[in-house]
Scaffold this motif. Structure first.
Motif, mmCIF file in Angstrom:
data_model
loop_
_atom_site.group_PDB
_atom_site.id
_atom_site.type_symbol
_atom_site.label_atom_id
_atom_site.label_comp_id
_atom_site.label_asym_id
_atom_site.label_seq_id
_atom_site.Cartn_x
_atom_site.Cartn_y
_atom_site.Cartn_z
ATOM 1 N N ASP A 155 0.840 -1.190 0.000
ATOM 2 C CA ASP A 155 0.000 0.000 0.000
ATOM 3 C C ASP A 155 0.877 1.242 0.000
ATOM 4 N N ARG A 156 0.305 2.361 -0.388
ATOM 5 C CA ARG A 156 1.062 3.599 -0.500
ATOM 6 C C ARG A 156 1.526 4.112 0.851
ATOM 7 N N GLU A 157 0.766 3.828 1.892
ATOM 8 C CA GLU A 157 1.130 4.278 3.239
ATOM 9 C C GLU A 157 2.238 3.430 3.853
ATOM 10 N N GLN A 188 1.867 -6.289 8.823
ATOM 11 C CA GLN A 188 0.978 -5.152 8.659
ATOM 12 C C GLN A 188 0.861 -4.387 9.972
ATOM 13 N N TYR A 241 -6.130 5.904 8.580
ATOM 14 C CA TYR A 241 -5.647 5.238 7.374
ATOM 15 C C TYR A 241 -6.527 5.593 6.184
ATOM 16 N N GLY A 262 -5.722 4.268 2.866
ATOM 17 C CA GLY A 262 -5.384 3.366 1.776
ATOM 18 C C GLY A 262 -6.529 2.459 1.369
ATOM 19 N N PHE A 263 -6.183 1.460 0.543
ATOM 20 C CA PHE A 263 -7.205 0.578 -0.016
ATOM 21 C C PHE A 263 -7.779 -0.390 1.014
#
Length: 239
Positions: free
Chosen positions: A36-38, A86, A96, A98-99
């Motif tokens: 994920d981008r984060e 995670q 958060y 993200g996806f």
């Protein structure tokens, strides 16, 4: 015959050294992939192979006197390890974006813990030893390992299950493949309190060969013995 044997040994050593140098030259740097981008979800993977051959009349130097010949393959094991980590701290707190943000709702009850840090770690380890499929005949089903069959006779070797009190250890089926959920634990931090719960390795102190304080986890010597680092031989325990 001696000249032929020396020539075979020389060729074997040359091929082994050449393959070793090729692997040293082409190996690259290790890297991690964030899903994920984060950068809260990280996936690591490692694959390697270990191959062993018998040399210098090794079969005559063992207590079991296993009937294999020089330059027979004794092991061709490929190991793969997948690690997933995670961090759930921002997801639980609702920060958060993200996806995986949809998970904030089922994880909302964990907000009562008010964690400073909360994450989980899962490791899968799989192994395949091809010597049982394409190695010498001594590793095939034609040479089963017997138990409760003393004295061992030719009839018992051919039909072990047909003899009363005689069973066969299906070594080939047990050792060709091995799939394990190696480690799986959760970390929780709140102020000075840190708790880790799950299947894990716990090592006290640092050492290379001899374990002094590092006596909590047992060792798995089935893959390379003492030549493999201790970090790879420790067997996780629930704690």
């Amino acid at each position: 015959m001696c000249r032929h044997r020396r020539r075979a040994q020389w060729w074997g050593c040359s091929i082994g050294l050449t393959l070793g140098w090729v692997l040293v030259v082409i190996q690259g740097t290790a890297s991690a992939i964030f899903l994920d981008r984060e950068e809260t979800v990280r996936l690591n993977a490692r694959v390697y192979n270990r191959t062993a051959y018998a040399v210098n009349d090794a079969a005559q130097n063992t207590r079991l006197q296993i009937p294999y010949s020089n330059w027979n393959m004794l092991q061709n094991r490929t190991s793969i390890q997948l690690e997933l980590r995670q961090n759930l701290t921002d997801l639980i707190a609702g920060r958060y974006e993200g996806f995986l943000s949809f998970l904030r709702y089922p994880l909302a009850p964990l907000r009562v813990l008010e964690p400073d840090d909360l994450d989980y770690f899962v490791t899968y380890r799989g192994e395949y030893d091809g010597v049982w499929d394409y190695g010498p005949d001594v590793f095939s089903e034609a040479y089963p390992l017997l138990s409760n069959c003393v004295p061992i006779t030719r009839v018992k070797k051919r039909h072990p299950r047909a003899v009363a009190g005689c069973t066969r250890l299906d070594t080939r089926r047990r050792l060709r493949h091995r799939h394990r959920l190696f480690e799986a634990y959760v970390n929780y931090t709140k102020g000075p309190v840190f708790v880790r719960i799950g299947r894990q390795n716990l090592s006290w102190g640092e050492t290379d060969v001899f374990r002094l304080l590092d006596q909590i986890n047992p060792l798995d010597a089935s893959f390379g013995g003492f030549l493999v680092p201790l970090d790879e031989r420790r067997v996780p325990l629930d704690m």
